[in-house]
Write a protein that holds these residues in place. Structure first.
Motif, mmCIF file in Angstrom:
data_model
loop_
_atom_site.group_PDB
_atom_site.id
_atom_site.type_symbol
_atom_site.label_atom_id
_atom_site.label_comp_id
_atom_site.label_asym_id
_atom_site.label_seq_id
_atom_site.Cartn_x
_atom_site.Cartn_y
_atom_site.Cartn_z
ATOM 1 N N MET A 1 0.816 -1.203 0.000
ATOM 2 C CA MET A 1 0.000 0.000 0.000
ATOM 3 C C MET A 1 0.852 1.256 0.000
ATOM 4 S SD MET A 1 -2.933 1.225 2.704
ATOM 5 C CE MET A 1 -1.744 1.778 3.915
ATOM 6 N N LEU A 2 2.008 1.200 0.650
ATOM 7 C CA LEU A 2 2.897 2.358 0.725
ATOM 8 C C LEU A 2 3.853 2.428 -0.461
ATOM 9 C CD1 LEU A 2 2.791 4.502 3.037
ATOM 10 C CD2 LEU A 2 1.726 2.341 3.648
ATOM 11 N N ARG B 1 -7.718 6.990 2.259
ATOM 12 C CA ARG B 1 -8.810 6.286 1.579
ATOM 13 C C ARG B 1 -8.956 4.856 2.079
ATOM 14 N NH1 ARG B 1 -6.504 9.341 -2.685
ATOM 15 N NH2 ARG B 1 -5.183 7.567 -3.288
ATOM 16 N N ALA B 2 -7.828 4.207 2.396
ATOM 17 C CA ALA B 2 -7.865 2.805 2.819
ATOM 18 C C ALA B 2 -8.330 2.644 4.267
ATOM 19 C CB ALA B 2 -6.487 2.165 2.648
ATOM 20 N N HIS B 3 -8.142 3.684 5.089
ATOM 21 C CA HIS B 3 -8.485 3.610 6.513
ATOM 22 C C HIS B 3 -9.316 4.845 6.878
ATOM 23 C CE1 HIS B 3 -5.629 0.272 7.283
ATOM 24 N NE2 HIS B 3 -4.910 0.870 6.354
ATOM 25 N N PRO B 4 -10.592 4.869 6.513
ATOM 26 C CA PRO B 4 -11.406 6.083 6.670
ATOM 27 C C PRO B 4 -11.631 6.509 8.116
ATOM 28 C CG PRO B 4 -12.766 4.215 6.000
ATOM 29 C CD PRO B 4 -11.349 3.778 5.864
ATOM 30 N N LEU C 1 0.194 9.076 1.781
ATOM 31 C CA LEU C 1 -0.685 9.516 2.865
ATOM 32 C C LEU C 1 -2.128 9.635 2.385
ATOM 33 C CD1 LEU C 1 1.594 12.188 4.600
ATOM 34 C CD2 LEU C 1 0.979 9.911 5.456
ATOM 35 N N ASP C 2 -2.327 10.098 1.177
ATOM 36 C CA ASP C 2 -3.695 10.175 0.647
ATOM 37 C C ASP C 2 -4.265 8.777 0.412
ATOM 38 O OD1 ASP C 2 -4.456 12.872 0.645
ATOM 39 O OD2 ASP C 2 -3.302 13.283 -1.164
ATOM 40 N N SER C 3 -3.433 7.836 -0.033
ATOM 41 C CA SER C 3 -3.893 6.454 -0.193
ATOM 42 C C SER C 3 -4.268 5.853 1.160
ATOM 43 C CB SER C 3 -2.801 5.598 -0.846
ATOM 44 O OG SER C 3 -2.522 6.054 -2.154
#
Length: 265
Positions: free
Chosen positions: A132-133, A193-196, A188-190
């Motif tokens: 993810m990172l 979105r992945a952890h609202p 950080l933007d991803s």
């Protein structure tokens, strides 16, 4: 996020060290899903406030509640295990792989703890976070071979290993070149979105380093909170200029801010 539960509550906090006030009468509430920026010049008190939020220091006066637990009435070592803290000055010297560095987030240690092995599920989570990172191609790379930007993203993945409700980032773009900074901001933007429901607090003195998903901001000057609230309200030329002591013009494009000194005739 209306109706979201509180993650942090700071009320009338003062921090004094060696007779010198570092923070004075600061209050702040952060809720789940909010993404705060702490902004101010060097010495404004940003890192001190972040250390309070991470249960690394105690206030001289006032109250600090982290994840519903009040400092001074809780085992801070246990509490810190539920807070992700990203410090680009991570004191790692051993040549661990990216994957192994991420796994140290389970024990909040610099190196692997002897006789403690991660479970298969924990290893799988580490791999998902690495992916993810944006580090899938560097999973087995050794720490000394990584760029500063790659290290920063690895440390974010490490901080997320214990599935924290709160992520604290202390000037995460320090030392990054332009591509590295942009890759970090995209990550950080991803993450948002992945952890609202994850709340984040990011310290910086550069508005260009703020992700587009920044929802709120607090401006600090000489240890005092000048203004706080929704980012669009706080981050104006007048308010940020007052904070830094120079006339500034701010613009926002695609959710990102740019700033320049305003020339006045």
């Amino acid at each position: 996020m209306r109706g979201a539960r509180e993650v942090l509550r700071v009320e009338d906090v003062h921090v004094v060290r060696d007779g010198r006030p570092l923070l004075q009468d600061v209050s702040l509430t952060v809720r789940a899903g909010e993404h705060w920026a702490l902004l101010g010049a060097n010495g404004a008190g940003k890192s001190t406030l972040l250390r309070l939020l991470g249960a690394l220091v105690h206030p001289t006066r006032g109250t600090v509640e982290v994840l519903g637990r009040r400092l001074g009435r809780v085992d801070v070592r246990e509490l810190r295990a539920h807070v992700g803290h990203v410090d680009p000055r991570h004191p790692l010297s051993a040549p661990l792989t990216v994957r192994d560095v991420v796994l140290t987030g389970l024990t909040n240690s610099v190196a692997a703890v002897p006789r403690r092995r991660p479970t298969a599920a924990q290893e799988a989570r580490a791999d998902r976070l690495v992916d993810m990172l944006g580090l899938a191609g560097h999973r087995s790379a050794r720490w000394p071979t990584l760029s500063q930007g790659q290290r920063g993203r690895a440390l974010i993945a490490r901080a997320l290993m214990p599935e924290p409700r709160l992520l604290l980032l202390d000037e995460p773009a320090t030392g990054l070149d332009l591509p590295g900074r942009e890759q970090l901001i995209d990550a950080l933007d991803s993450l948002r979105r992945a952890h609202p429901h994850l709340a984040t607090v990011l310290v910086t003195h550069h508005l260009e380093e703020l992700p587009a998903g920044t929802t709120h901001a607090l401006l600090l000057r000489d240890g005092r909170a000048l203004v706080q609230g929704p980012a669009a309200y706080v981050l104006t030329g007048d308010r940020v200029g007052t904070c830094f002591g120079v006339p500034l013009a701010l613009e926002r494009h695609g959710g990102r801010w740019t700033v320049r000194i305003e020339r006045r005739s």
